[in-house]
Scaffold this motif. Sequence first.
Motif, PDB file in Angstrom:
ATOM      1  N   THR A 186       0.833  -1.207   0.000  1.00 54.97           N
ATOM      2  CA  THR A 186       0.000   0.000   0.000  1.00 54.97           C
ATOM      3  C   THR A 186       0.865   1.252   0.000  1.00 54.97           C
ATOM      4  O   THR A 186       0.606   2.204  -0.749  1.00 54.97           O
ATOM      5  N   ILE A 187       1.909   1.250   0.820  1.00 54.59           N
ATOM      6  CA  ILE A 187       2.815   2.399   0.875  1.00 54.59           C
ATOM      7  C   ILE A 187       3.559   2.560  -0.443  1.00 54.59           C
ATOM      8  O   ILE A 187       3.704   3.683  -0.957  1.00 54.59           O
ATOM      9  N   GLU A 188       4.032   1.456  -1.020  1.00 50.49           N
ATOM     10  CA  GLU A 188       4.744   1.529  -2.300  1.00 50.49           C
ATOM     11  C   GLU A 188       3.847   2.088  -3.394  1.00 50.49           C
ATOM     12  O   GLU A 188       4.269   2.947  -4.186  1.00 50.49           O
ATOM     13  N   ALA A 189       2.607   1.606  -3.449  1.00 52.86           N
ATOM     14  CA  ALA A 189       1.675   2.102  -4.466  1.00 52.86           C
ATOM     15  C   ALA A 189       1.372   3.579  -4.259  1.00 52.86           C
ATOM     16  O   ALA A 189       1.307   4.356  -5.226  1.00 52.86           O
ATOM     17  N   THR A 190       1.200   3.980  -3.005  1.00 52.21           N
ATOM     18  CA  THR A 190       0.880   5.380  -2.704  1.00 52.21           C
ATOM     19  C   THR A 190       2.046   6.305  -3.023  1.00 52.21           C
ATOM     20  O   THR A 190       1.875   7.333  -3.685  1.00 52.21           O
ATOM     21  N   VAL A 191       3.242   5.936  -2.561  1.00 49.83           N
ATOM     22  CA  VAL A 191       4.415   6.777  -2.807  1.00 49.83           C
ATOM     23  C   VAL A 191       4.716   6.860  -4.307  1.00 49.83           C
ATOM     24  O   VAL A 191       4.981   7.935  -4.852  1.00 49.83           O
ATOM     25  N   GLY A 192       4.669   5.709  -4.986  1.00 51.67           N
ATOM     26  CA  GLY A 192       4.903   5.714  -6.430  1.00 51.67           C
ATOM     27  C   GLY A 192       3.882   6.556  -7.168  1.00 51.67           C
ATOM     28  O   GLY A 192       4.221   7.324  -8.077  1.00 51.67           O
ATOM     29  N   GLY A 193       2.615   6.424  -6.772  1.00 54.47           N
ATOM     30  CA  GLY A 193       1.569   7.223  -7.400  1.00 54.47           C
ATOM     31  C   GLY A 193       1.741   8.703  -7.138  1.00 54.47           C
ATOM     32  O   GLY A 193       1.528   9.534  -8.026  1.00 54.47           O
ATOM     33  N   ILE A 194       2.152   9.065  -5.910  1.00 50.91           N
ATOM     34  CA  ILE A 194       2.358  10.470  -5.571  1.00 50.91           C
ATOM     35  C   ILE A 194       3.488  11.070  -6.400  1.00 50.91           C
ATOM     36  O   ILE A 194       3.383  12.200  -6.901  1.00 50.91           O
ATOM     37  N   VAL A 230       3.332  -5.953 -14.700  1.00 47.84           N
ATOM     38  CA  VAL A 230       3.293  -6.349 -13.291  1.00 47.84           C
ATOM     39  C   VAL A 230       2.136  -5.612 -12.614  1.00 47.84           C
ATOM     40  O   VAL A 230       1.979  -4.402 -12.801  1.00 47.84           O
ATOM     41  N   PRO A 231       1.300  -6.327 -11.831  1.00 49.29           N
ATOM     42  CA  PRO A 231       0.114  -5.676 -11.234  1.00 49.29           C
ATOM     43  C   PRO A 231       0.422  -4.411 -10.451  1.00 49.29           C
ATOM     44  O   PRO A 231      -0.260  -3.396 -10.616  1.00 49.29           O
ATOM     45  N   LEU A 232       1.436  -4.429  -9.588  1.00 49.93           N
ATOM     46  CA  LEU A 232       1.753  -3.247  -8.797  1.00 49.93           C
ATOM     47  C   LEU A 232       2.164  -2.084  -9.689  1.00 49.93           C
ATOM     48  O   LEU A 232       1.747  -0.937  -9.466  1.00 49.93           O
ATOM     49  N   PHE A 233       2.948  -2.357 -10.717  1.00 53.49           N
ATOM     50  CA  PHE A 233       3.384  -1.302 -11.638  1.00 53.49           C
ATOM     51  C   PHE A 233       2.185  -0.704 -12.370  1.00 53.49           C
ATOM     52  O   PHE A 233       2.087   0.519 -12.527  1.00 53.49           O
ATOM     53  N   ALA A 234       1.265  -1.558 -12.808  1.00 47.14           N
ATOM     54  CA  ALA A 234       0.059  -1.071 -13.484  1.00 47.14           C
ATOM     55  C   ALA A 234      -0.751  -0.176 -12.555  1.00 47.14           C
ATOM     56  O   ALA A 234      -1.266   0.876 -12.959  1.00 47.14           O
ATOM     57  N   GLY A 235      -0.862  -0.587 -11.292  1.00 47.74           N
ATOM     58  CA  GLY A 235      -1.611   0.216 -10.331  1.00 47.74           C
ATOM     59  C   GLY A 235      -0.971   1.570 -10.082  1.00 47.74           C
ATOM     60  O   GLY A 235      -1.656   2.591 -10.024  1.00 47.74           O
ATOM     61  N   ILE A 236       0.352   1.593  -9.943  1.00 44.24           N
ATOM     62  CA  ILE A 236       1.058   2.851  -9.718  1.00 44.24           C
ATOM     63  C   ILE A 236       0.876   3.791 -10.904  1.00 44.24           C
ATOM     64  O   ILE A 236       0.661   5.004 -10.734  1.00 44.24           O
ATOM     65  N   ILE A 237       0.968   3.249 -12.109  1.00 44.48           N
ATOM     66  CA  ILE A 237       0.797   4.070 -13.316  1.00 44.48           C
ATOM     67  C   ILE A 237      -0.585   4.708 -13.348  1.00 44.48           C
ATOM     68  O   ILE A 237      -0.732   5.915 -13.611  1.00 44.48           O
ATOM     69  N   VAL A 238      -1.613   3.926 -13.046  1.00 50.42           N
ATOM     70  CA  VAL A 238      -2.977   4.456 -13.080  1.00 50.42           C
ATOM     71  C   VAL A 238      -3.184   5.495 -11.981  1.00 50.42           C
ATOM     72  O   VAL A 238      -3.773   6.559 -12.227  1.00 50.42           O
ATOM     73  N   LEU A 239      -2.713   5.208 -10.776  1.00 51.31           N
ATOM     74  CA  LEU A 239      -2.843   6.181  -9.688  1.00 51.31           C
ATOM     75  C   LEU A 239      -2.157   7.494 -10.049  1.00 51.31           C
ATOM     76  O   LEU A 239      -2.697   8.583  -9.807  1.00 51.31           O
ATOM     77  N   GLY A 240      -0.962   7.395 -10.625  1.00 49.48           N
ATOM     78  CA  GLY A 240      -0.227   8.599 -10.993  1.00 49.48           C
ATOM     79  C   GLY A 240      -0.891   9.378 -12.110  1.00 49.48           C
ATOM     80  O   GLY A 240      -1.043  10.605 -12.029  1.00 49.48           O
ATOM     81  N   LEU A 241      -1.299   8.684 -13.162  1.00 49.61           N
ATOM     82  CA  LEU A 241      -1.915   9.358 -14.305  1.00 49.61           C
ATOM     83  C   LEU A 241      -3.261   9.974 -13.932  1.00 49.61           C
ATOM     84  O   LEU A 241      -3.570  11.104 -14.335  1.00 49.61           O
ATOM     85  N   ASN A 242      -4.060   9.246 -13.171  1.00 47.58           N
ATOM     86  CA  ASN A 242      -5.387   9.743 -12.810  1.00 47.58           C
ATOM     87  C   ASN A 242      -5.294  10.972 -11.913  1.00 47.58           C
ATOM     88  O   ASN A 242      -5.905  12.019 -12.191  1.00 47.58           O
ATOM     89  N   HIS A 243      -4.534  10.871 -10.851  1.00 42.44           N
ATOM     90  CA  HIS A 243      -4.461  11.988  -9.910  1.00 42.44           C
ATOM     91  C   HIS A 243      -3.580  13.121 -10.433  1.00 42.44           C
ATOM     92  O   HIS A 243      -3.737  14.274 -10.018  1.00 42.44           O
ATOM     93  N   GLY A 244      -2.679  12.805 -11.360  1.00 43.95           N
ATOM     94  CA  GLY A 244      -1.912  13.858 -12.008  1.00 43.95           C
ATOM     95  C   GLY A 244      -2.794  14.784 -12.820  1.00 43.95           C
ATOM     96  O   GLY A 244      -2.523  15.992 -12.921  1.00 43.95           O
ATOM     97  N   ALA A 245      -3.878  14.239 -13.388  1.00 41.84           N
ATOM     98  CA  ALA A 245      -4.806  15.068 -14.155  1.00 41.84           C
ATOM     99  C   ALA A 245      -5.514  16.075 -13.248  1.00 41.84           C
ATOM    100  O   ALA A 245      -5.702  17.240 -13.612  1.00 41.84           O
ATOM    101  N   TYR A 246      -5.901  15.626 -12.060  1.00 38.30           N
ATOM    102  CA  TYR A 246      -6.516  16.554 -11.104  1.00 38.30           C
ATOM    103  C   TYR A 246      -5.482  17.554 -10.585  1.00 38.30           C
ATOM    104  O   TYR A 246      -5.783  18.738 -10.396  1.00 38.30           O
ATOM    105  N   GLY A 247      -4.274  17.056 -10.339  1.00 40.32           N
ATOM    106  CA  GLY A 247      -3.222  17.938  -9.851  1.00 40.32           C
ATOM    107  C   GLY A 247      -2.857  19.021 -10.840  1.00 40.32           C
ATOM    108  O   GLY A 247      -2.460  20.131 -10.447  1.00 40.32           O
TER     109      GLY A 247
END
Length: 240
Positions: free
Chosen positions: A19-27, A84-101
Amino acid sequence: MFDNVGFFIDTIAQGLLLTIEATVGGIVIAAALSFVAGLAMLSKAWPVRALARVYVEIWRGTSEVVQLLWIYFVLPVLIGYQIVPLFAGIIVLGLNHGAYGAEIVRGAIQAVPRAQYEGCIALNFTPTQRMWRVILPQALVEMVPPFNNLFIQLLKSSALLTMITVHEMTYQAREVLINNHISQAATIWTIVLLFYLVLAMAITFGMRVLERRAADLVGRQPPPRRTLLSRMRTEAGASR
């Protein structure tokens, strides 16, 4: 109700690191894309503005769940390589929230008083110097609070990664439920809520430190954090 609480905590905590890895990577990705796209939307070149706007509208205007499923299931078919599932998740979290940012960055920069731009011109600053030495430092102070909310939302969205078998905290909690502990669902999900709350508080603490640092850089102080008691006293005084 509180039987096996220690076991539940240990099992759910096994997904804490992911969870921390996905969050930090996404941030990290979201923060970088926020500034790139936000500045691009203010560019004088219309192709740059158009490209940034397309990115923002696509990722902000479509479902995050569908984005996650598309990246994980559809994209590998197109590129011929399983992600890789975690990598896919990080990419989506980053791209999605980057649009709002990106909208946060754009709005904060445009909120800088016009007099600051005029002062830069009077000092014969180049456009790059204006942005990096004067405008962006002041805008950063205004960006931090909404970015705090955005990063907490990103943390909560990391629970969606359970859909693509990332063994983060929500996935671990679900596995505990499936393994004959359905009767203690209230305890299990309360533990998960508390884990997320602690992580959200950690993000808030870090962002408040950043907010004060940013304010110090431009010789400003962020607005004081009023407690509930102080607000009640103020309201009581105003009603007299």
